[in-house]
Design an enzyme around this catalytic site. Sequence first.
Site, PDB file in Angstrom:
ATOM      1  N   HIS A 134       0.810  -1.220   0.000  1.00  0.00           N
ATOM      2  CA  HIS A 134       0.000   0.000   0.000  1.00  0.00           C
ATOM      3  C   HIS A 134       0.840   1.266   0.000  1.00  0.00           C
ATOM      4  CE1 HIS A 134      -3.171  -2.791   1.993  1.00  0.00           C
ATOM      5  NE2 HIS A 134      -3.210  -2.868   0.675  1.00  0.00           N
ATOM      6  N   LEU A 236      -4.899 -10.710  17.341  1.00  0.00           N
ATOM      7  CA  LEU A 236      -5.809 -10.693  18.481  1.00  0.00           C
ATOM      8  C   LEU A 236      -7.254 -10.936  18.068  1.00  0.00           C
ATOM      9  CD1 LEU A 236      -4.431  -7.743  20.658  1.00  0.00           C
ATOM     10  CD2 LEU A 236      -4.192 -10.198  21.058  1.00  0.00           C
ATOM     11  N   GLN A 237      -7.600 -10.553  16.835  1.00  0.00           N
ATOM     12  CA  GLN A 237      -8.963 -10.772  16.349  1.00  0.00           C
ATOM     13  C   GLN A 237      -9.006 -12.006  15.444  1.00  0.00           C
ATOM     14  OE1 GLN A 237      -7.434  -7.686  15.479  1.00  0.00           O
ATOM     15  NE2 GLN A 237      -8.206  -6.453  17.170  1.00  0.00           N
ATOM     16  N   VAL A 253       1.467  -9.787  19.288  1.00  0.00           N
ATOM     17  CA  VAL A 253       2.459 -10.196  18.296  1.00  0.00           C
ATOM     18  C   VAL A 253       3.866 -10.143  18.880  1.00  0.00           C
ATOM     19  CG1 VAL A 253       3.464  -9.680  16.048  1.00  0.00           C
ATOM     20  CG2 VAL A 253       0.999  -9.480  16.379  1.00  0.00           C
TER      21      VAL A 253
END
Length: 473
Positions: A134, A236-237, A253
């Site tokens: 990106h 985490l998700q 992480v």
Amino acid sequence: MSLGYAEKLSFIEDVGQVGMAEFFDPSHLLQCKIEELAKLIQKSKHLVVFTGAGISTSCGIPDFRGPKGIWTLQREGKDLPKASLPFHRAMPSMTHMALVELERAGILKFVISQNVDGLHLRSGIPREKLSELHGDSFMEMCPSCGAEYLRDFEVETIGLKETSRKCSVEKCGAKLKDTVLDWEDALPPKEIDPAEKHCKKADLVLCLGTSLQITPACNLPLKCLKGGGKIVIVNLQKTPKDKKANVVIHGLVDKVVAGVMESLNMKIPPYVRIDLFQIILTQSISGDQRFINWTLRVASVHGLTSQLPFIKSIEVSFSDNHNYKDAVLDKQPFLMKRRTARNETFDIFFKVNYSDGCDCVSTQLSLPFEFKISTEEHVEIIDKEAVLQSLREKAVEESSCGQSGVVERRVVSEPRSEAVVYATVTSLRTYHSQQSLLANGDLKWKLEGSGTSRKRSRTGKRKSKALAEETKA
């Protein structure tokens, strides 16, 4: 990622799922998964790492979709989170530096990042082993010759727009463009092509800190499956790709990566931030031939009109036996003018005061002034990389920053001027990966700029070296 980046993006209604719940594996399960991941990495012949905003939150950069993410708060009508330090001073996390060590050991073959914070490049991942899908908020590129320019300031625009600077490659001079994509911009072939190539070749793709929602980037890790590769997701998700993964780890992480490095008996290297600036002395003879009119400028190496975001002010003084007026330069451009007798020589002293976010307060420098500058243009040959490496080693050895060295000297005939480029250590971070698995959220490690540990067991060194040799074989 940058709050400024989020604000510059074009508005779209659907940014995907936000406000996602966070999950934490129990400590005993987390440790088992960490050991399993370490074994997979040890066996891997072609490891690819795919990163998202979650690896930079410990750097003080907010994520997008978490409970306190930028888009989550926007949707809830709440104020955006405040960054804990200027974006341009963000330092690599423990995870960033662990990846550098894995790459240096020949274990990590390629990094694919969705982040625009530029921290993989700053940490030391080679450009040829990195795809910034990106873009990079600190990178400009030349659309004509392809040259890239990594800046110490955030580029003003996004959306592949022209900036105010031009390419410095001889016989080019084209207007530069930013590299950060807006919503509707396609992934550049220069970034996506090598990313696809390495994912197809990978026997292990490790996804770190990403919700794997943004297409087409989120589908890249799946390309390893056809060749028998494995996927590990650390986030985490929950993600839409969890069912495709061999291992899913719900944990911080940095904590997971620290545990992996400990299992592999590998040390996480320190990060040394070195910034450059130039001091330019321009001279001209007065009309009556009696005096030297001279101008002193402290400027960015990226151009005279570019900002120096890491410098707050500069105090200028002179040799004790000269009565020239001292000066405090506290507004950019840092510029002062003086007139001296034609045959005078003296020393100019500088106290460079650094901005918030730097780990050192100031640096002292001196520059001899001579009334005569050579009329022949030339550049003094200095081994820049050797100077930079020496500064890094000194910073780590002394557990401090502020060390400086000259990396370039050049003389220009018109206008008659001499420029000296200085490199200075402005920040130092050391990382300690000792773990405490009593609770998932408790990671006992220190991030500091004033101390470092150089201790490492001989056994750890032998195992790390053997692992690297086995990987390269």
